[in-house]
Design a protein around this motif. Structure first.
Motif, short mmCIF file in Angstrom:
data_model
loop_
_atom_site.label_atom_id
_atom_site.label_comp_id
_atom_site.label_asym_id
_atom_site.label_seq_id
_atom_site.Cartn_x
_atom_site.Cartn_y
_atom_site.Cartn_z
N CYS A 306 6.69 53.12 16.35
CA CYS A 306 6.61 54.16 17.39
C CYS A 306 7.42 53.82 18.63
O CYS A 306 7.87 54.71 19.34
N CYS A 311 1.25 52.17 17.75
CA CYS A 311 1.07 51.96 16.31
C CYS A 311 0.75 50.52 15.94
O CYS A 311 0.14 50.26 14.92
N GLY A 312 1.17 49.57 16.75
CA GLY A 312 0.87 48.16 16.50
C GLY A 312 1.81 47.48 15.52
O GLY A 312 1.66 46.30 15.23
N CYS A 314 4.82 46.45 15.72
CA CYS A 314 5.75 45.44 16.26
C CYS A 314 5.03 44.18 16.72
O CYS A 314 5.68 43.26 17.20
N CYS A 343 7.43 46.12 22.12
CA CYS A 343 8.09 47.41 22.37
C CYS A 343 7.79 47.94 23.76
O CYS A 343 8.58 48.71 24.30
#
Ligand code: FES
Length: 356
Positions: A306, A311-312, A314, A343
């Motif tokens: 995202c 979204c987690g 990364c 991010c």
């Protein structure tokens, strides 16, 4: 539920009553309902593929459970995580009808210079292709007021492929009799998807095409005349959202809800360093770049999706340094355990050492 205004009493009461229950579950180390839901994945098969925009850059896909049956429920504004054959994880808004539990429908615009996810979808998802998805999550919920609120006016604003989460929203608003309107902006008529479907809503929907006007839409174009106690729901490019944020900043009686499909601008960034623990590489993260950008300069395979902190995908483990955590994907506990979202999260100068 937690905003400044228009709390729904029923939902607030249910929330208060549920908290002790969740605490007991945590104490017993039982999985909470929320954690069970977020772990769910579903194998689906593509059963229909359609070109939705005349210039062929937008294709929609119908996804049905591979083993038959119905799909888990969802609500307007929800998205799916798609795990692509290459291992990429990408999010797409669901644009079908929540009442039809036989399938999900998503629409994907081909982004030629994007991260490859849209190209992979356009090239490799055909009727009969199976893939894994995660069941719906909603970071852009539609709230149409409760029994104790005044009648509401809702202005929907969509830019390009930002129409996808807005489609089920206007259907819901129409069904419950809310006074709503939609401004749908795009480069040209041929670039816009779902225009045939939208024609059924008559003059509630207005198209605003760049090739028929001078320059991008102004705040007046986007908002029209909005009474107090209105809500604005927008999904579109960053300049469109910034125009609305600036225009509505002083109007505290109008609620603005938005979803981006590009990373947010970096606010209050300062330069810092990232050290990759495995080989000692030290990267400088400039004030106007993200740590993920810097990491991907040397590790092209670093995972992300995202780029907005929700979204987690990364996440990395922090071994040393003092982070400035941003984004909502990590719980307090995960942050305390050293998880870090490159991010969006940063450091206030100094150096962070990550387990990469
Ligand atoms: S890429 Fe989604 S949280 Fe970082």
């Amino acid at each position: 539920m937690w905003g400044r205004r228009r709390h729904d009493r029923l939902v607030t009461t249910l929330d208060r009553l549920s908290l002790p229950y969740v605490r007991v579950l945590r104490h017993l180390h039982l999985p909470s309902p929320r954690r069970q839901a977020s772990d769910d994945s579903l194998r689906v098969v593509v059963t229909d593929r359609r070109i939705e925009a005349v210039d062929e850059n937008v294709v929609s896909f119908r996804l049905e459970p591979a083993g038959g049956g119905t799909v888990p429920p969802w609500y307007p504004g929800a998205h799916l995580d798609l795990l692509l054959p290459s291992g990429r994880l990408r999010q797409y808004s669901i644009c079908g009808d929540p009442a039809d539990r036989s399938h999900y429908r998503i629409a994907v615009r081909l982004i030629p210079d994007g991260g490859g996810g849209s190209r992979e979808i356009h090239e490799s998802l055909h009727v009969g292709t199976e893939l894994t998805i995660r069941t719906p999550r909603n970071a852009f919920p539609l709230t149409l007021g409760g029994h104790n609120t005044r009648p509401q006016t809702v202005r929907f604003v969509a830019g390009g492929i930002g129409i996808t989460p807005i489609l089920p929203m206007i259907a819901a608003a129409d069904r419950v009799g809310v006074d709503w309107s939609l401004l749908y902006c795009g480069r040209s008529r041929e670039s816009l998807a779902f225009t045939d479907h939208l024609a059924a809503f008559g003059d509630r929907v207005r198209l605003r095409l760049d090739d028929e006007h001078d320059g991008p839409p102004t705040a007046d174009d986007l908002l029209g005349t909005l009474p107090d106690d209105s809500s604005v729901y927008c999904c579109g490019p960053a300049p469109m959202i910034e125009t609305l944020r600036t225009a509505l900043g002083p109007r505290r009686t109008v609620g603005l809800h938005y979803e981006r499909f590009a990373p947010p601008p970096i606010v209050d960034g300062t330069a810092f360093e990232i050290e990759l623990a495995t080989d000692g590489t030290v990267l400088t993260v400039a004030a106007d770049r993200t740590a993920l950008d810097a990491i991907r300069d040397v590790r092209r395979d670093a995972t992300y999706s995202c780029r907005q902190g929700f979204c987690g995908s990364c996440r990395v483990t922090l071994l040393d340094g003092t982070p400035d955590h941003r984004g909502g994907a990590l719980s307090e506990r995960e942050r305390a355990d050293g998880q870090f979202l490159p991010c969006v999260s940063r450091a206030d100068g100094g150096r962070l050492v990550v387990d990469l």
